[in-house]
Design a protein around this motif. Structure first.
Motif, mmCIF file in Angstrom:
data_model
loop_
_atom_site.group_PDB
_atom_site.id
_atom_site.type_symbol
_atom_site.label_atom_id
_atom_site.label_comp_id
_atom_site.label_asym_id
_atom_site.label_seq_id
_atom_site.Cartn_x
_atom_site.Cartn_y
_atom_site.Cartn_z
ATOM 1 N N GLU A 70 35.789 5.303 25.609
ATOM 2 C CA GLU A 70 37.000 5.025 26.382
ATOM 3 C C GLU A 70 36.710 5.186 27.879
ATOM 4 O OE1 GLU A 70 40.153 7.511 25.042
ATOM 5 O OE2 GLU A 70 39.952 6.931 22.919
ATOM 6 N N SER A 71 37.529 4.533 28.692
ATOM 7 C CA SER A 71 37.360 4.593 30.146
ATOM 8 C C SER A 71 37.842 5.934 30.682
ATOM 9 C CB SER A 71 38.155 3.476 30.828
ATOM 10 O OG SER A 71 39.556 3.691 30.689
ATOM 11 N N PHE A 72 37.445 6.210 31.912
ATOM 12 C CA PHE A 72 37.862 7.456 32.567
ATOM 13 C C PHE A 72 39.378 7.483 32.732
ATOM 14 C CE2 PHE A 72 38.838 9.723 36.572
ATOM 15 C CZ PHE A 72 38.398 10.992 36.226
ATOM 16 N N ALA A 73 39.962 6.367 33.165
ATOM 17 C CA ALA A 73 41.413 6.306 33.388
ATOM 18 C C ALA A 73 42.159 6.588 32.100
ATOM 19 C CB ALA A 73 41.797 4.946 33.948
ATOM 20 N N SER A 74 41.667 6.085 30.969
ATOM 21 C CA SER A 74 42.312 6.295 29.677
ATOM 22 C C SER A 74 42.255 7.761 29.283
ATOM 23 C CB SER A 74 41.637 5.430 28.608
ATOM 24 O OG SER A 74 42.193 5.696 27.332
ATOM 25 N N ALA A 75 41.104 8.397 29.504
ATOM 26 C CA ALA A 75 40.954 9.807 29.163
ATOM 27 C C ALA A 75 41.841 10.685 30.026
ATOM 28 C CB ALA A 75 39.492 10.220 29.302
ATOM 29 N N VAL A 76 41.936 10.354 31.313
ATOM 30 C CA VAL A 76 42.790 11.125 32.227
ATOM 31 C C VAL A 76 44.239 11.024 31.798
ATOM 32 C CG1 VAL A 76 43.681 11.237 34.589
ATOM 33 C CG2 VAL A 76 41.230 10.987 34.192
ATOM 34 N N SER A 77 44.666 9.812 31.421
ATOM 35 C CA SER A 77 46.047 9.598 30.986
ATOM 36 C C SER A 77 46.344 10.380 29.716
ATOM 37 C CB SER A 77 46.291 8.106 30.764
ATOM 38 O OG SER A 77 47.603 7.878 30.298
ATOM 39 N N GLU A 78 45.388 10.396 28.798
ATOM 40 C CA GLU A 78 45.588 11.112 27.528
ATOM 41 C C GLU A 78 45.689 12.616 27.772
ATOM 42 O OE1 GLU A 78 43.329 11.729 23.202
ATOM 43 O OE2 GLU A 78 42.619 10.224 24.634
ATOM 44 N N ALA A 79 44.907 13.129 28.737
ATOM 45 C CA ALA A 79 44.934 14.563 29.023
ATOM 46 C C ALA A 79 46.093 14.946 29.932
ATOM 47 C CB ALA A 79 43.611 14.976 29.680
ATOM 48 N N GLY A 80 46.748 13.937 30.567
ATOM 49 C CA GLY A 80 47.876 14.218 31.467
ATOM 50 C C GLY A 80 47.460 14.902 32.756
ATOM 51 N N LEU A 81 46.280 14.561 33.256
ATOM 52 C CA LEU A 81 45.743 15.214 34.455
ATOM 53 C C LEU A 81 45.601 14.234 35.621
ATOM 54 C CD1 LEU A 81 42.940 17.352 32.742
ATOM 55 C CD2 LEU A 81 45.212 18.110 33.480
ATOM 56 N N GLN A 82 46.506 13.255 35.716
ATOM 57 C CA GLN A 82 46.382 12.221 36.743
ATOM 58 C C GLN A 82 46.381 12.801 38.160
ATOM 59 O OE1 GLN A 82 48.362 12.185 34.117
ATOM 60 N NE2 GLN A 82 48.601 10.143 33.226
ATOM 61 N N THR A 83 47.127 13.857 38.361
ATOM 62 C CA THR A 83 47.239 14.408 39.724
ATOM 63 C C THR A 83 46.074 15.314 40.110
ATOM 64 O OG1 THR A 83 48.538 16.280 38.896
ATOM 65 C CG2 THR A 83 49.756 14.331 39.624
ATOM 66 N N GLY A 84 45.185 15.592 39.171
ATOM 67 C CA GLY A 84 44.096 16.521 39.467
ATOM 68 C C GLY A 84 42.823 15.873 39.957
ATOM 69 N N VAL A 85 42.767 14.524 39.949
ATOM 70 C CA VAL A 85 41.541 13.828 40.351
ATOM 71 C C VAL A 85 41.425 13.827 41.875
ATOM 72 C CG1 VAL A 85 40.252 11.674 40.253
ATOM 73 C CG2 VAL A 85 41.686 12.370 38.311
ATOM 74 N N SER A 86 40.284 14.247 42.387
ATOM 75 C CA SER A 86 40.044 14.264 43.841
ATOM 76 C C SER A 86 38.795 13.466 44.167
ATOM 77 C CB SER A 86 39.894 15.701 44.346
ATOM 78 O OG SER A 86 38.806 16.339 43.699
ATOM 79 N N ALA A 87 38.846 12.735 45.290
ATOM 80 C CA ALA A 87 37.704 11.924 45.721
ATOM 81 C C ALA A 87 36.786 12.765 46.589
ATOM 82 C CB ALA A 87 38.203 10.703 46.480
ATOM 83 N N LEU A 88 35.510 12.783 46.269
ATOM 84 C CA LEU A 88 34.528 13.514 47.070
ATOM 85 C C LEU A 88 33.920 12.647 48.163
ATOM 86 C CD1 LEU A 88 32.653 15.480 44.252
ATOM 87 C CD2 LEU A 88 34.623 16.190 45.628
ATOM 88 N N GLY A 89 34.087 11.323 48.067
ATOM 89 C CA GLY A 89 33.559 10.424 49.078
ATOM 90 C C GLY A 89 32.436 9.567 48.553
ATOM 91 N N THR A 90 31.938 8.677 49.422
ATOM 92 C CA THR A 90 30.791 7.826 49.088
ATOM 93 C C THR A 90 29.559 8.475 49.684
ATOM 94 O OG1 THR A 90 32.204 5.865 49.075
ATOM 95 C CG2 THR A 90 29.817 5.520 49.249
ATOM 96 N N LEU A 91 28.693 9.025 48.851
ATOM 97 C CA LEU A 91 27.627 9.910 49.298
ATOM 98 C C LEU A 91 26.274 9.491 48.751
ATOM 99 C CD1 LEU A 91 29.519 13.225 48.384
ATOM 100 C CD2 LEU A 91 29.460 12.129 50.640
#
Length: 622
Positions: free
Chosen positions: A292-313
């Motif tokens: 499954e995709s990352f977005a699907s897993a995040v939605s299933e876990a209900g953690l949409q607001t916890g994702v943070s971008a670290l940047g392009t590194l």
């Protein structure tokens, strides 16, 4: 007549008059006639001489210390202006005053005690830790002392220390500590109203007589400043490079030669999601196994607001080795569950920019500028010589400037140098030196010296005309004078309102009623200390609030042009256990301050006479 004078000179009356004259001179002219200081004495304090050698040694030490602190090496009058020789002389004079006291009291150290102190000094010890006479002699030679001078200095130092022991046990009185603590930590709170000039603005136009009187009383506000019209030619590497054109072929060849500089490492856009518990981790582990995709897993876990971008590194920009290894081991869109300092987390790579090389189009201007500056550096001295030759022949330097694409600036320069800020090719720190050179140039001079700014940076200028400072007429500045009159009337009206508000408060009115009459609403400041800590008010207002106790009122003009009317509503004394840096500093330094004041008093009582010639000789004053 001459014979009569000679006969009178032999008489007892003349001898009495001569005796009276000698006594008068002795009484009033001893310092300058009979007791002049010799050439080896810089000053005398009481009966103690400050020798030329001692003053030279201490002055040089003070000078070295000043240079270390400021980076400036003053000489002559400049050193006097900075107070360096005076500080050295005061130090020696205070020491001499203390020495006078130690002699009167019979203080000091015996020869045996001095010998013991010297033997115990680690500066004169050998590698075995024992006193070494050769090391002692070498150290004295290095410091410029003879053995007798060194021992005499140590004997005097021991006497001064014994005087200082008198003050070691002296402690600052508790009342002084309480005053310092109170001064630093007492708090106030005020209610205040800020009067804005916009509310008191005067738009009336003054009558002619009023305007003329205002203009006459404020003539200095309408005085022009001296302005010098100059032609300015900066000669710097950036200025010369700006006129150099670099061909496409040369740019392409340089790009090929330096291709390694434009290599680009792989970069990845990385996101992170901390997992709050084992259940969340299990959801992502299952999603990975199911593809499954990352977005699907995040939605299933209900953690949409916890994702943070670290940047392009790049990998090198990531300081967490586990994160770098995981992120650069994933495909685009992939994610993984890894351990972290705070527990498990998910790393997701949303995009990948592959390694490669920046294209020529992207770095073309950068390469062209680099090549132009390199060429300008080699041409700089030749162009400098050509400009100087043209100026020496009284040819316009603009002719040479045009040949090299240098920009010539026409500037109406004033002493503040503000007009130079618009010239990009001038170094930021150049304005003061250019202004100094331009305003030092004679109006009749046909040739003006170049201004050397250091680091191969030069400015040439030609003085075209000088407009001296003058008083302008009312007709020249009528609009500005009217505006200034209106501003002054506005300030008067605002100040009058503030005074009336304070008078009403002193008479017993409350600030809310007084402010309401001005269409204002009071504000509360909260508590603050004398130094303005925790205060939102202007520093002058906080200082004014400490001029009285609860109920005290006043007004203070601020730097922003407003006036703050305030009333003290609360006074909070500092508690006895409140830490106070001021009290600690006073307590720690009280004995030293007392000793210094005591020695200063001794010096003032003894008086000091200065041999100005010897003083000037050491300082380097002609």
């Amino acid at each position: 007549m001459l014979d009569n004078f000679r006969n009178f000179g032999r008489s007892w009356i003349a001898k009495i008059l001569l005796g009276i004259l000698i006594i008068a001179v002795a009484g009033f002219g001893i310092p300058s006639v009979f007791l002049d200081l010799n050439a080896n004495t810089v000053a005398r304090v009481g009966d103690q001489n400050i020798t030329l050698r001692d003053f030279q040694r201490v002055y040089q030490a003070q000078l070295n210390q000043f240079v270390q602190q400021t980076g400036i090496m003053p000489v002559g009058q400049d050193a006097v202006a900075y107070g360096v020789p005076n500080a050295a002389l005061v130090r020696l004079a205070n020491e001499a005053s203390a020495d006078m006291l130690t002699q009167r009291l019979g203080l000091g150290a015996s020869d045996a005690r001095l010998a013991q102190l010297v033997r115990q000094d680690p500066s004169f010890s050998s590698a075995l830790g024992l006193f070494d006479s050769r090391e002692f002699a070498a150290m004295l030679r290095q410091s410029g002392y003879t053995e007798a001078e060194y021992l005499n200095i140590q004997r005097k130092l021991a006497g001064r220390e014994q005087v200082g022991f008198i003050f070691d046990s002296v402690q600052l009185p508790q009342v002084a500590l309480d005053i310092a603590r109170s001064y630093e930590n007492d708090q106030r709170a005020v209610d205040y109203v800020e009067l804005n000039p916009v509310l008191f603005a005067v738009s009336d136009v003054p009558e002619e007589a009023q305007l003329e009187q205002f203009f006459s009383e404020n003539q200095n506000r309408f005085r022009t400043v001296e302005t010098r019209e100059i032609t300015l030619l900066p000669l710097t590497v950036p200025a010369l490079a700006a006129g150099i054109e670099i061909g496409e072929a040369e740019i392409a060849a340089e790009y090929e030669r330096t291709a390694a500089q434009y290599a680009v490492d792989e970069r990845r856009t990385i996101h992170q999601l901390p997992l709050p518990d084992a259940e969340s981790a299990a959801i992502f582990e299952a999603a990975l196994l199911a593809g499954e995709s990352f977005a699907s897993a995040v939605s299933e876990a209900g953690l949409q607001t916890g994702v943070s971008a670290l940047g392009t590194l790049t990998a090198a920009e990531i300081t967490d080795p586990a994160l770098a290894q995981a992120a650069f081991g994933l495909d685009e869109g992939g994610y993984a569950v890894i351990e972290g300092a705070g527990g498990q987390r998910v790393v997701w790579v949303s995009a990948i920019a592959p390694a490669g090389q920046r294209p020529l189009e992207e770095v073309r201007d950068q390469i062209a500028q680099s090549l132009a500056q390199a060429r300008a550096q080699t041409m700089l001295l030749d162009v400098y010589d050509e400009i100087e030759e043209a100026r020496a022949a009284f040819r316009p330097m603009a002719d040479v400037a045009a040949a090299y694409g240098l920009e010539v600036h026409e500037v109406a320069l004033t002493r503040d140098g503000a007009q130079l800020a618009a010239i990009d090719t001038l170094p930021q720190d150049a304005a003061a030196r250019i202004v100094e050179a331009v305003f030092a140039a004679s109006e009749e001079a046909r040739f003006t010296p170049a201004v050397n700014l250091g680091s191969n940076r030069t400015v040439f200028f030609e003085l075209e005309s000088v407009s001296p400072a003058r008083d302008q007429t009312l007709d020249e500045v009528r609009d500005a004078a009217i505006a200034a009159w209106q501003d002054a009337q506005t300030e008067i009206a605002m100040t009058r309102a503030a005074e009336e508000m304070v008078e009403a408060l002193d008479a017993g009115s409350d600030l809310f009623s007084v402010a309401a009459a001005q269409g204002q609403i009071p504000q509360a400041s909260g508590t603050f200390t004398r130094n303005g800590a925790q205060a939102l008010l202007d520093a002058d207002v906080t200082q004014a609030a400490f001029q009285g106790g609860e109920g005290y009122s006043g007004y203070v003009p601020t730097q922003e042009g407003t006036i703050v009317v305030f009333e003290v509503t609360d006074v909070i004394p500092a508690s006895a256990d409140t830490p106070s840096q001021a009290a600690q500093a006073l307590s720690a330094n009280f004995a030293d301050l007392l000793y210094s004041s005591f020695v200063e008093g001794l010096r003032q009582d003894a008086g000091i006479r200065i041999n100005q010639d010897a003083f000037n000789l050491v300082v380097g004053i002609e």
